[in-house]
Structure formats: structure tokens, C-alpha cells
Design an enzyme around this catalytic site. Sequence first.
Site, PDB file in Angstrom:
ATOM      1  N   ASP A  96       0.845  -1.191   0.000  1.00 31.09           N
ATOM      2  CA  ASP A  96       0.000   0.000   0.000  1.00 31.09           C
ATOM      3  C   ASP A  96       0.886   1.249   0.000  1.00 31.09           C
ATOM      4  O   ASP A  96       1.906   1.308   0.699  1.00 31.09           O
ATOM      5  CB  ASP A  96      -0.903  -0.006   1.238  1.00 31.09           C
ATOM      6  CG  ASP A  96      -2.060   0.970   1.121  1.00 31.09           C
ATOM      7  OD1 ASP A  96      -3.214   0.515   1.037  1.00 31.09           O
ATOM      8  OD2 ASP A  96      -1.808   2.208   1.120  1.00 31.09           O
ATOM      9  N   ASN A 113     -12.884  -3.325   2.520  1.00 32.48           N
ATOM     10  CA  ASN A 113     -13.861  -2.242   2.632  1.00 32.48           C
ATOM     11  C   ASN A 113     -14.802  -2.332   1.436  1.00 32.48           C
ATOM     12  O   ASN A 113     -14.349  -2.493   0.300  1.00 32.48           O
ATOM     13  CB  ASN A 113     -13.154  -0.885   2.631  1.00 32.48           C
ATOM     14  CG  ASN A 113     -12.305  -0.689   3.869  1.00 32.48           C
ATOM     15  OD1 ASN A 113     -12.701  -1.050   4.966  1.00 32.48           O
ATOM     16  ND2 ASN A 113     -11.117  -0.135   3.697  1.00 32.48           N
ATOM     17  N   HIS A 137     -10.251  -5.410  -3.318  1.00 30.81           N
ATOM     18  CA  HIS A 137      -8.938  -5.722  -2.747  1.00 30.81           C
ATOM     19  C   HIS A 137      -9.058  -6.127  -1.289  1.00 30.81           C
ATOM     20  O   HIS A 137      -9.856  -5.588  -0.543  1.00 30.81           O
ATOM     21  CB  HIS A 137      -7.980  -4.520  -2.865  1.00 30.81           C
ATOM     22  CG  HIS A 137      -8.533  -3.234  -2.349  1.00 30.81           C
ATOM     23  ND1 HIS A 137      -9.443  -2.478  -3.053  1.00 30.81           N
ATOM     24  CD2 HIS A 137      -8.322  -2.560  -1.184  1.00 30.81           C
ATOM     25  CE1 HIS A 137      -9.759  -1.395  -2.357  1.00 30.81           C
ATOM     26  NE2 HIS A 137      -9.111  -1.428  -1.215  1.00 30.81           N
TER      27      HIS A 137
HETATM   28  P1  5GP Z   1      -9.753   1.220   0.378  1.00 31.12           P
HETATM   29  O1  5GP Z   1      -9.994   2.415   1.228  1.00 31.12           O
HETATM   30  O2  5GP Z   1     -10.375   1.372  -0.994  1.00 31.12           O
HETATM   31  O3  5GP Z   1     -10.123  -0.080   1.039  1.00 31.12           O
HETATM   32  O4  5GP Z   1      -8.188   1.126   0.192  1.00 31.12           O
HETATM   33  C1  5GP Z   1      -7.509   1.675  -0.869  1.00 31.12           C
HETATM   34  C2  5GP Z   1      -6.051   1.617  -0.529  1.00 31.12           C
HETATM   35  O5  5GP Z   1      -5.316   1.827  -1.719  1.00 31.12           O
HETATM   36  C3  5GP Z   1      -5.609   2.692   0.464  1.00 31.12           C
HETATM   37  O6  5GP Z   1      -5.032   2.067   1.605  1.00 31.12           O
HETATM   38  C4  5GP Z   1      -4.587   3.516  -0.330  1.00 31.12           C
HETATM   39  O7  5GP Z   1      -3.502   3.944   0.449  1.00 31.12           O
HETATM   40  C5  5GP Z   1      -4.172   2.559  -1.433  1.00 31.12           C
HETATM   41  N1  5GP Z   1      -3.766   3.216  -2.662  1.00 31.12           N
HETATM   42  C6  5GP Z   1      -4.435   4.200  -3.320  1.00 31.12           C
HETATM   43  N2  5GP Z   1      -3.780   4.548  -4.448  1.00 31.12           N
HETATM   44  C7  5GP Z   1      -2.683   3.759  -4.497  1.00 31.12           C
HETATM   45  C8  5GP Z   1      -1.598   3.640  -5.442  1.00 31.12           C
HETATM   46  O8  5GP Z   1      -1.516   4.341  -6.448  1.00 31.12           O
HETATM   47  N3  5GP Z   1      -0.639   2.717  -5.172  1.00 31.12           N
HETATM   48  C9  5GP Z   1      -0.703   1.900  -4.059  1.00 31.12           C
HETATM   49  N4  5GP Z   1       0.287   1.035  -3.887  1.00 31.12           N
HETATM   50  N5  5GP Z   1      -1.694   1.988  -3.162  1.00 31.12           N
HETATM   51  C10 5GP Z   1      -2.678   2.901  -3.372  1.00 31.12           C
END
Ligand code: 5GP
Length: 117
Positions: free
Chosen positions: A30, A86, A99
Site C-alpha cells: 500500500d 472495505n 482488494h
Molecule cells: P480502500 O480504502 O479502498 O479499502 O483502500 C484503498 C487503498 O489503496 C488505500 O489504503 C490507499 O492507500 C491505497 N492506494 C491508493 N492509491 C494507491 C496507489 O496508487 N498505489 C498503491 N500502492 N496503493 C494505493
Amino acid sequence: MSNCIFCSIIKGDIPSNKVYEDDDILAFHDIQPAADVHVLVIPKKHIASLNELDSSDEKLIAKLTLHIPKIAKTLGLDAGYKTLINTGKGGGQQVFHLHYHIIGGKIHALESLKHIG
Ligand code: 5GP
Ligand code: ZN
């Protein structure tokens, strides 16, 4: 999907720090780790969230889930780890490509947990 960050990561258009990859699955660190270890595991097929799964995804999701402990082992998480998915804006989902979060070690911040409900 063209406007999806994680599809761009799969294509290699956006760089990522990969920890596992095969024909169906990608795991990468992440970008804003909420803990000592914070890895995302995604299907290469674009599925927006758990709510968009259908029965044709059964094998893919089983495979993804079965790889979680294997990936956790390669990350050295022998003492255990948390997994988190989530779902939807109210569930704290920010990236609409399904994810798993694998979270291990000390948690620094878990912003997404503040948005449940
Ligand atoms: P969500 O809130 O959708 O469950 O989690 C999305 C996750 O994706 C977040 O923890 C955020 O930090 C991560 N994330 C968002 N954009 C990127 C990216 O461009 N690269 C990586 N490696 N992680 C990302
Ligand atoms: Zn996608």
C-alpha cells in the site's frame, strides 16, 4: 477499466512495489501503509467491490483468498495478521477495484475504519 488506479497498476502504467503476481492475482505494498506491513491483494479482473461479485467469480475469489496466507508468510507475518475488505463508500472503500488489505505488525493509522456506517 481505463479510469481505475489498480487496473493501471496491473498494466504497469502506474508503478507498484509488488510482492506476488500470477495470471489472476497481484499483491503490492500500500502506498500509504497503515501498519508496519500493509499489502493489497487484488484480482487482475476488474471487479468494483464485493457487491459486484457474481457466481462466475467463485474460483477466482477462492484462489485469491487461498493466496492470502501464502503471501502473509512471504511477508514474515508468522505471528498473525489482519485482513480487511472495505465495501462501498459507507464501508470506507476508496478504490473501487476489489482488494484485500493484509495488515501486520504495529498499526499506525487505519483511516478507513473511521468511515464505517
Ligand atoms: P480502500 O480504502 O479502498 O479499502 O483502500 C484503498 C487503498 O489503496 C488505500 O489504503 C490507499 O492507500 C491505497 N492506494 C491508493 N492509491 C494507491 C496507489 O496508487 N498505489 C498503491 N500502492 N496503493 C494505493
Ligand atoms: Zn480496476
